[in-house]
Write an enzyme that holds these catalytic residues in place. Structure first.
Site, PDB file in Angstrom:
ATOM      1  N   GLN A  78      30.230  22.974 -39.259  1.00 53.28           N
ATOM      2  CA  GLN A  78      29.330  21.997 -38.633  1.00 53.28           C
ATOM      3  C   GLN A  78      28.612  21.167 -39.700  1.00 53.28           C
ATOM      4  O   GLN A  78      28.038  21.707 -40.641  1.00 53.28           O
ATOM      5  CB  GLN A  78      28.309  22.755 -37.768  1.00 53.28           C
ATOM      6  CG  GLN A  78      27.361  21.872 -37.008  1.00 53.28           C
ATOM      7  CD  GLN A  78      28.032  21.083 -35.874  1.00 53.28           C
ATOM      8  OE1 GLN A  78      28.924  21.572 -35.191  1.00 53.28           O
ATOM      9  NE2 GLN A  78      27.604  19.849 -35.689  1.00 53.28           N
TER      10      GLN A  78
ATOM     11  N   ASP B 278      38.833  19.686 -36.752  1.00 51.88           N
ATOM     12  CA  ASP B 278      37.983  18.483 -36.792  1.00 51.88           C
ATOM     13  C   ASP B 278      38.705  17.318 -37.469  1.00 51.88           C
ATOM     14  O   ASP B 278      38.165  16.214 -37.560  1.00 51.88           O
ATOM     15  CB  ASP B 278      36.684  18.794 -37.545  1.00 51.88           C
ATOM     16  CG  ASP B 278      35.455  18.402 -36.750  1.00 51.88           C
ATOM     17  OD1 ASP B 278      35.623  17.832 -35.654  1.00 51.88           O
ATOM     18  OD2 ASP B 278      34.337  18.654 -37.218  1.00 51.88           O
TER      19      ASP B 278
ATOM     20  N   LYS C  38      29.434  24.305 -28.084  1.00 49.20           N
ATOM     21  CA  LYS C  38      30.855  24.455 -28.419  1.00 49.20           C
ATOM     22  C   LYS C  38      31.308  25.899 -28.178  1.00 49.20           C
ATOM     23  O   LYS C  38      32.379  26.142 -27.620  1.00 49.20           O
ATOM     24  CB  LYS C  38      31.089  24.070 -29.890  1.00 49.20           C
ATOM     25  CG  LYS C  38      30.965  22.572 -30.133  1.00 49.20           C
ATOM     26  CD  LYS C  38      30.930  22.211 -31.619  1.00 49.20           C
ATOM     27  CE  LYS C  38      30.725  20.708 -31.788  1.00 49.20           C
ATOM     28  NZ  LYS C  38      30.562  20.289 -33.192  1.00 49.20           N
TER      29      LYS C  38
END
Ligand code: NAP
Length: 311
Positions: free
Chosen positions: A98, A124, A54
């Site tokens: 994450q 997200d 990422k």
């Protein structure tokens, strides 16, 4: 092999190329690039690989991408302090924490962290405000993996409106937002999970079958209606030979990779499904690259929205 392969890497490249002018325009106007902060807590090796991918992609796309790495001994309170600092940062438009967080942080840790991320920076799409907007079909920041799958289906000319879509898996990050996004594209949606009775029969009624459970080769040919589109979200790191023997014939390319590396990333879908499905996403090279492309796209969207420059 009968199934047409749906090339996630190619679609991800398209999405990135389309975002490039917006990145350049934002950077020129704001005097800084769109900024993404990725928080990685602990030493989970798979998470470290995903985060590296990422960061690399974000840097290549012209974004500012910062890694905030915390040890596995970090307390939830310490993580919340970091999230608070990133919420206040003018340089960061997107925040991604994450998953999974270390188990020692407790079962509610992820929810508490997602609750704390500023909804305007929640790239997200996991903050309840953004989840609520998704339910009402007015989300601007939705979970990256299912959003990427929608892009793949639409750009590959797969019919979704009126189709029966079956999703295996009901997680907050993939299964549930996938169901909502497909519903908003006018599919008739069924969600399966570990308590579903006769899952193979339910799955075999799908025109579009999405599997997101993390069980190597679980979706067998009998689960698939001939000609159906099958999207394989699963990524399981396999290092035992018995599983490889079950899935990949001697002499196959994937088996050669296993012999060379000693492990293999394997999807939920058994390779023999390629003989039944009409279209299929590969693992790797299917859903993974799309997830990263949508993260970059969401970061640009968040930057434009925060500046008041969204169209
Ligand atoms: P998760 O939170 O662990 O959820 C798994 C879901 O699968 C649960 O809803 C569970 O049902 C269901 N399930 C597990 N075993 C099952 C079985 N035997 N039959 C039916 N349902 C079963 O997982 P996740 O975060 O959604 O991730 C799923 C997979 O996708 C993982 O392999 C993950 O690595 C991968 N993933 C890939 C990407 C990518 O970019 N490629 C992104 C995200 C996730 P219950 O709810 O009943 O327990």
């Amino acid at each position: 092999m009968a199934a047409r392969l749906l090339d996630g890497t190619a679609v991800a490249n398209q999405i990135r190329a389309e975002s490039a002018p917006a990145v350049a325009a934002f950077t020129a106007r704001a005097g800084r690039p769109p900024g993404l902060a990725i928080v990685l807590v602990g030493d989970d090796p798979a998470s470290a690989i995903y985060v590296r991918g990422k960061l690399k992609s974000a840097g290549e796309a012209g974004l500012r991408a910062d890694l905030e790495r915390l040890p596995s001994t970090t307390s939830l309170d310490e993580l919340m302090v970091l999230v608070d600092r990133l919420n206040r940062s003018d340089a960061h438009d997107g925040i991604l924490v994450q998953s999974p967080l270390p188990a020692a942080m407790g079962p509610e840790a992820e929810r508490r962290v997602f609750d704390a991320i500023d909804p305007a920076k929640d790239v997200d799409g996991l903050n309840p405000i953004n989840v609520g907007r998704l339910v009402q079909n007015r989300a601007t920041l939705a979970s990256c993996t299912p959003s990427g799958i929608i892009e793949l289906l639409v750009r590959s000319g797969i019919r979704v409106a009126g189709a029966h879509a079956v999703i295996i898996g009901r997680s907050d990050i993939v299964g549930k937002p996938m169901a909502l996004l497909l519903l908003h594209k006018h599919a008739t949606v069924t969600v399966c999970h570990s308590r579903t009775v006769d899952l193979p029969r339910v799955a075999s009624e799908a025109d579009v079958l999405v599997s997101a459970i993390g069980r190597a080769g679980f979706v067998a040919p009998a689960f698939v209606k001939p000609g159906a589109t099958v999207v394989d979200v699963g990524t399981t790191h396999v290092s035992d030979r018995a599983t490889i023997d079950r899935l990949f014939p001697v002499g196959s390319k994937r088996r050669e990779v296993f012999e060379r590396k000693g492990s293999l990333v394997v999807g939920d879908v058994h390779p023999d499904v390629a003989d039944v499905a009409g279209a299929l996403t590969p693992v790797p090279g299917g859903v993974g690259p799309l997830t990263i492309a949508m993260l970059l796209k969401n970061t640009v969207t968040a930057a434009l929205q925060r500046a008041g420059w969204a169209g």
